[in-house]
Design an enzyme around this catalytic site. Structure first.
Site, PDB file in Angstrom:
ATOM      1  N   ARG A 104       0.888  -1.178   0.000  1.00  0.00           N
ATOM      2  CA  ARG A 104       0.000   0.000   0.000  1.00  0.00           C
ATOM      3  C   ARG A 104       0.915   1.212   0.000  1.00  0.00           C
ATOM      4  O   ARG A 104       1.698   1.416   0.939  1.00  0.00           O
ATOM      5  CB  ARG A 104      -0.921  -0.002   1.223  1.00  0.00           C
ATOM      6  CG  ARG A 104      -1.654   1.320   1.393  1.00  0.00           C
ATOM      7  CD  ARG A 104      -2.785   1.254   2.379  1.00  0.00           C
ATOM      8  NE  ARG A 104      -3.923   0.560   1.818  1.00  0.00           N
ATOM      9  CZ  ARG A 104      -5.175   0.651   2.287  1.00  0.00           C
ATOM     10  NH1 ARG A 104      -5.431   1.409   3.338  1.00  0.00           N
ATOM     11  NH2 ARG A 104      -6.165  -0.007   1.716  1.00  0.00           N
ATOM     12  N   HIS A 131      -7.224   0.870  -6.596  1.00  0.00           N
ATOM     13  CA  HIS A 131      -7.463  -0.018  -5.439  1.00  0.00           C
ATOM     14  C   HIS A 131      -8.136  -1.303  -5.953  1.00  0.00           C
ATOM     15  O   HIS A 131      -9.298  -1.580  -5.656  1.00  0.00           O
ATOM     16  CB  HIS A 131      -8.355   0.697  -4.429  1.00  0.00           C
ATOM     17  CG  HIS A 131      -8.359   0.080  -3.072  1.00  0.00           C
ATOM     18  ND1 HIS A 131      -7.564  -0.997  -2.727  1.00  0.00           N
ATOM     19  CD2 HIS A 131      -9.076   0.387  -1.948  1.00  0.00           C
ATOM     20  CE1 HIS A 131      -7.784  -1.315  -1.460  1.00  0.00           C
ATOM     21  NE2 HIS A 131      -8.698  -0.504  -0.963  1.00  0.00           N
ATOM     22  N   GLN A 134     -10.065  -3.965  -3.665  1.00  0.00           N
ATOM     23  CA  GLN A 134     -11.401  -3.577  -3.220  1.00  0.00           C
ATOM     24  C   GLN A 134     -12.436  -3.938  -4.282  1.00  0.00           C
ATOM     25  O   GLN A 134     -13.547  -4.358  -3.977  1.00  0.00           O
ATOM     26  CB  GLN A 134     -11.438  -2.075  -2.934  1.00  0.00           C
ATOM     27  CG  GLN A 134     -12.776  -1.592  -2.430  1.00  0.00           C
ATOM     28  CD  GLN A 134     -13.126  -2.140  -1.059  1.00  0.00           C
ATOM     29  OE1 GLN A 134     -12.362  -2.000  -0.127  1.00  0.00           O
ATOM     30  NE2 GLN A 134     -14.280  -2.768  -0.938  1.00  0.00           N
ATOM     31  N   ASP A 219     -17.057   7.015  -1.918  1.00  0.00           N
ATOM     32  CA  ASP A 219     -15.853   6.885  -1.089  1.00  0.00           C
ATOM     33  C   ASP A 219     -15.640   8.231  -0.408  1.00  0.00           C
ATOM     34  O   ASP A 219     -16.324   9.228  -0.739  1.00  0.00           O
ATOM     35  CB  ASP A 219     -14.671   6.513  -2.017  1.00  0.00           C
ATOM     36  CG  ASP A 219     -13.367   6.253  -1.278  1.00  0.00           C
ATOM     37  OD1 ASP A 219     -13.389   6.084  -0.041  1.00  0.00           O
ATOM     38  OD2 ASP A 219     -12.306   6.229  -1.943  1.00  0.00           O
ATOM     39  N   CYS A 259     -16.416   1.485   0.179  1.00  0.00           N
ATOM     40  CA  CYS A 259     -15.240   0.656   0.497  1.00  0.00           C
ATOM     41  C   CYS A 259     -14.838   0.784   1.961  1.00  0.00           C
ATOM     42  O   CYS A 259     -14.153  -0.083   2.485  1.00  0.00           O
ATOM     43  CB  CYS A 259     -14.086   1.011  -0.423  1.00  0.00           C
ATOM     44  SG  CYS A 259     -13.458   2.685  -0.221  1.00  0.00           S
ATOM     45  N   ARG A 287     -13.570  -8.696   1.336  1.00  0.00           N
ATOM     46  CA  ARG A 287     -12.139  -8.445   1.125  1.00  0.00           C
ATOM     47  C   ARG A 287     -11.366  -9.709   1.482  1.00  0.00           C
ATOM     48  O   ARG A 287     -10.428 -10.086   0.791  1.00  0.00           O
ATOM     49  CB  ARG A 287     -11.662  -7.273   2.003  1.00  0.00           C
ATOM     50  CG  ARG A 287     -12.202  -5.908   1.625  1.00  0.00           C
ATOM     51  CD  ARG A 287     -11.702  -5.441   0.287  1.00  0.00           C
ATOM     52  NE  ARG A 287     -10.258  -5.398   0.201  1.00  0.00           N
ATOM     53  CZ  ARG A 287      -9.493  -4.378   0.630  1.00  0.00           C
ATOM     54  NH1 ARG A 287     -10.054  -3.303   1.133  1.00  0.00           N
ATOM     55  NH2 ARG A 287      -8.171  -4.402   0.507  1.00  0.00           N
TER      56      ARG A 287
HETATM   57  N1  NVA Z   1      -9.781   6.731  -1.549  1.00  0.00           N
HETATM   58  C1  NVA Z   1      -9.424   6.284  -0.219  1.00  0.00           C
HETATM   59  C2  NVA Z   1      -9.683   4.822  -0.102  1.00  0.00           C
HETATM   60  C3  NVA Z   1      -9.390   4.237   1.255  1.00  0.00           C
HETATM   61  C4  NVA Z   1      -9.642   2.757   1.324  1.00  0.00           C
HETATM   62  C5  NVA Z   1      -7.980   6.624   0.062  1.00  0.00           C
HETATM   63  O1  NVA Z   1      -7.142   6.463  -0.842  1.00  0.00           O
HETATM   64  O2  NVA Z   1      -7.678   7.066   1.166  1.00  0.00           O
HETATM   65  N1   CP Z   2     -11.299  -0.259   2.054  1.00  0.00           N
HETATM   66  C1   CP Z   2     -10.049  -0.311   2.546  1.00  0.00           C
HETATM   67  O1   CP Z   2      -9.081  -0.526   1.823  1.00  0.00           O
HETATM   68  O2   CP Z   2      -9.961  -0.120   3.884  1.00  0.00           O
HETATM   69  P1   CP Z   2      -8.623   0.053   4.734  1.00  0.00           P
HETATM   70  O3   CP Z   2      -8.043   1.409   4.390  1.00  0.00           O
HETATM   71  O4   CP Z   2      -9.073  -0.029   6.157  1.00  0.00           O
HETATM   72  O5   CP Z   2      -7.662  -1.029   4.367  1.00  0.00           O
END
Ligand code: NVA
Ligand code: CP
Length: 306
Positions: A104, A131, A134, A219, A259, A287
């Site tokens: 990540r 992502h 997801q 989101d 998500c 997930r």
């Molecule tokens: N768009 C959000 C998704 C988190 C799962 C982010 O990148 O923070």
């Molecule tokens: N949806 C998702 O990726 O959640 P987290 O940021 O908690 O991993």
């Protein structure tokens, strides 16, 4: 042969993606029936988190353990990657020890750089651009509740962010129509829109986007790494809050997905996750199952006993 990775939904054929989510349904059933299934005994997944996570971390770690393997959590604070060791060197070293790496990160190019130098599969656990994990869970959730998503209409409301870009890729791969409603200046990246052609339409009106839709998804308005823009975004995105009235304009059997994490009172109304049309908790659970299917697909099965 170099390893196969999962950096984007476009890395697999539509048939492979459908195969993974169907397998996710089967693995969920095995788990629910209490069947021990450990094809990845002795296998190790390294998980590099440069951003916070609840679902991604817990689902990957739990998934590996359930499959008989183990997962190692690595934060850049504690590794040499955080002190400037080149990504390529980290990839060369780690991939000689572990069997897969989940990352990540911020720039998507970090993932590509790591994957280029990795001997083992690299999985995108979220980047600024995409992502895809997801979307495996979202597609499994739709399949379980409504059957095939092919030919359906999906509305994405809010920020044209990493999740939105992955919805665009999913629209191409799973063959559905996507309507994106976002404020001016917050559209998804042009490269993803260009890829999708007329499969994706853009509008400024969220009510127009949800008209007759079979799935509505949104989101947060401020993604990780954009914290300084939060106040500006809060004001700008206000008309894009998804609420029950908006869902009423969609198809009668519409599903709502988020998500998570969610900000009640911002991108969704306070009560939306309690609406029977919301499947956000199933989506979060999936997930685990979808990624177990992905790990089974990517990681070689258990070693043979000596
Ligand atoms: N768009 C959000 C998704 C988190 C799962 C982010 O990148 O923070
Ligand atoms: N949806 C998702 O990726 O959640 P987290 O940021 O908690 O991993």
């Amino acid at each position: 042969m170099s390893a196969r990775h999962f950096l984007s939904m476009m890395d697999y054929t539509p048939a492979e993606l459908v195969g993974v989510i169907r397998r996710g349904v089967e693995l969920k059933d095995l788990r629910n029936r209490g069947v021990l299934f450990e094809p990845l005994r002795g296998r190790i997944l390294a998980m590099i988190f440069e951003k916070s996570s609840t679902r991604t971390r817990v689902s990957f770690e739990t998934g590996m353990i359930q499959l008989g393997g183990q997962a190692i959590f690595l934060s850049p604070r504690d590794t040499q990657l955080g002190r400037g060791e080149p990504i390529a060197d980290g990839a060369r070293v780690m991939s000689r020890m572990v069997d897969a790496v989940m990352i990540r990160t911020f720039a998507h190019s970090n993932l590509i750089e790591f994957a280029t130098h990795s001997r083992v599969p690299v999985i995108n656990g979220l980047s600024d651009d995409l992502h895809p994990c997801q979307l495996l869970a979202d597609m499994q959730t739709f399949l379980e509740h409504r059957g095939s998503i092919q030919g359906k209409t999906v509305a994405w409301i809010g920020d044209g962010n990493n999740m939105c870009n992955s919805y665009i890729e999913a629209a191409i791969q799973f063959d559905f129509q996507l309507r994106v409603a976002c404020p001016e200046g917050y559209e998804p990246s042009a490269q993803f829109l260009a890829l999708a052609g007329d499969r994706v339409t853009l509008t400024r009106d969220p009510y127009e986007a949800v008209e007759g839709a079979h799935l509505i998804s949104t989101d947060v308005w401020t993604s990780m790494g954009q914290e300084e823009e939060a106040a500006k975004r809060l004001a700008l995105f206000k008309p894009f809050q998804v609420n029950r009235e908006m869902l009423d304009r969609a198809a009668t059997d519409v599903l709502f997905m988020h998500c998570l994490p969610a900000h009640r009172g911002e991108e969704i109304s306070v009560d939306l996750l309690d609406d029977p049309r919301s499947v956000a908790w199933d989506q979060a659970e999936n997930r685990l199952h979808a990624q177990k299917a992905l790990l089974e697909f990517l990681v070689a099965p258990a070693y043979t006993p000596a």
